[in-house]
Design an enzyme around this catalytic site. Sequence first.
Site, PDB file in Angstrom:
ATOM      1  N   SER A 286       0.775  -1.225  -0.032  1.00 41.52           N
ATOM      2  CA  SER A 286       0.015  -0.050   0.059  1.00 41.52           C
ATOM      3  C   SER A 286       0.845   1.247  -0.249  1.00 41.52           C
ATOM      4  O   SER A 286       0.177   2.407  -0.129  1.00 41.52           O
ATOM      5  CB  SER A 286      -0.973  -0.035   1.188  1.00 41.52           C
ATOM      6  OG  SER A 286      -2.053  -0.772   0.796  1.00 41.52           O
TER       7      SER A 286
ATOM      8  N   TYR B 138     -10.909   2.424   5.283  1.00 40.00           N
ATOM      9  CA  TYR B 138      -9.744   2.165   4.407  1.00 40.00           C
ATOM     10  C   TYR B 138     -10.284   1.149   3.320  1.00 40.00           C
ATOM     11  O   TYR B 138     -10.428   0.091   3.633  1.00 40.00           O
ATOM     12  CB  TYR B 138      -8.470   1.455   5.000  1.00 40.00           C
ATOM     13  CG  TYR B 138      -7.227   1.682   4.440  1.00 40.00           C
ATOM     14  CD1 TYR B 138      -6.079   2.506   4.573  1.00 40.00           C
ATOM     15  CD2 TYR B 138      -6.950   0.343   3.510  1.00 40.00           C
ATOM     16  CE1 TYR B 138      -5.034   2.518   3.924  1.00 40.00           C
ATOM     17  CE2 TYR B 138      -5.804   0.335   2.772  1.00 40.00           C
ATOM     18  CZ  TYR B 138      -4.897   1.444   2.994  1.00 40.00           C
ATOM     19  OH  TYR B 138      -3.510   1.380   2.379  1.00 40.00           O
ATOM     20  N   SER B 139     -10.195   1.468   1.936  1.00 37.09           N
ATOM     21  CA  SER B 139     -10.488   0.547   1.026  1.00 37.09           C
ATOM     22  C   SER B 139      -9.791   0.812  -0.173  1.00 37.09           C
ATOM     23  O   SER B 139      -9.342   1.890  -0.674  1.00 37.09           O
ATOM     24  CB  SER B 139     -12.109   0.777   0.628  1.00 37.09           C
ATOM     25  OG  SER B 139     -12.731   0.251  -0.484  1.00 37.09           O
ATOM     26  N   ASN B 140      -9.124  -0.576  -0.734  1.00 37.01           N
ATOM     27  CA  ASN B 140      -8.233  -0.557  -1.885  1.00 37.01           C
ATOM     28  C   ASN B 140      -8.912   0.047  -3.105  1.00 37.01           C
ATOM     29  O   ASN B 140      -8.590   0.530  -4.034  1.00 37.01           O
ATOM     30  CB  ASN B 140      -7.764  -1.820  -2.189  1.00 37.01           C
ATOM     31  CG  ASN B 140      -6.726  -2.069  -1.060  1.00 37.01           C
ATOM     32  OD1 ASN B 140      -5.765  -1.669  -0.917  1.00 37.01           O
ATOM     33  ND2 ASN B 140      -7.254  -3.119  -0.308  1.00 37.01           N
TER      34      ASN B 140
ATOM     35  N   GLY C 197       3.036  -0.736   4.065  1.00 35.87           N
ATOM     36  CA  GLY C 197       2.239  -1.666   2.956  1.00 35.87           C
ATOM     37  C   GLY C 197       2.585  -2.943   3.214  1.00 35.87           C
ATOM     38  O   GLY C 197       3.663  -3.343   3.537  1.00 35.87           O
TER      39      GLY C 197
END
Length: 411
Positions: free
Chosen positions: A105, A212-214, A352
């Site tokens: 991330s 939190y979302s990709n 990440g």
Amino acid sequence: MKTQSPPATKVFRRVAVTALAAALLAGAVTPGMAAADSSVATPKAAAGQNRPELQKAMQAFVDAGFAGVQVRVHDQRGEWVGSAGVSKLGEAAKPPTNGRFWAGSVTKTFTATLVLQLVGEGKIGLDTPAADYLPKLGLDPRITVRMLLRHTSGLFNYAGGETYDDGTYMPGLPATGNEWLDNRFHSYKPEELVRFALSKRARFEPGTDQNYSNTNYTVALLLIEKVTGHSYAEEMKRRILRPLGLRGTVVPGNRTELPGPHAHGYYRYEEAGQWKTVDISRQNQSLLAGAGDMISTTQDLHTFISALNGGKLLPAPLLAEMRKPYGKLGYGFGLFVQDLGPNCGTVYQHNGSPPHGYGALMYSSPDGKKTLTASVTWVDEVTRGPAKDFLKLTDTLVKQVFCGGQAGSAD
């Protein structure tokens, strides 16, 4: 995919790819780790700067069960680089001090920077609905670009799944465990990932909460491509990688190999009563397009985060916007804003981890002159073990760099 203060344990949890990875690196030390050579590579440092405190903080990761770790520090005393543990299980060679790794991330900081450069050029508006640029996706018209970058859109996280406030769990695409292992070479297209997410119920109404979302950053990738007319990888090369000379950093697409020297990550699972350990250095990170798919090095992450905070990539007003903490995550645009407590100050960072086996750290002082970048490898399991002490170890290392060794203090 997966340390914030206060307390320092929270940020790394928030950068995880799934709800399971929210407890990233928690669990018991894997038995197979005992064979790892825990000796430390001779550090490269400024003349006379042995930095035993950094060497000790780095070695602690291996003592806790990590396979290998490489650390790079730039501060008023110069540059310090070292590695500990092994590059590959069963062999004596230590991790290369500038080896490549899956950066997870940390990619989000790069993506946010690209979007903000386009904002600065008047091609994107932060408060413009993303649907105005991507009308065919079917995005909620209330979702703005700002909401994507801050994780306040409410979009379902396609990687792994989501647990809603009412306790309902909705599975996502395979992102952890044995299901991911069997699927780790599958290729995804960014639009496919977003459409999958849009087929699921949103976590909340746009702008009303933060999660939190990709998916947010994969939409940002599509936004970059639509506005520029070029691929995300091309824009990344043209705007960031080439100007900064980041030769060790790449947007891999469907590429599964880590190029050049690199440490190996592993996954361990039980089958028919027997434990098996698989080298997962090869994996397809198209699952996290624009959100966690990049390959990099500690040197390149240092150069990037130093240039970013030094004002070399964005106009001052946009950099200030990027670094403004928002909501319960303390998240700006692709950056966590972390207060380390008294006598330590603020750092801007993003950690990440792709689904398994690798982790990356990227920290910077506000002026970009002091940085910490690192990569760790381990033998992973479905529980995300082995290193139960990861959060404490990271806190110790960060505070050795930014607080003069005041590690482990409560914030």
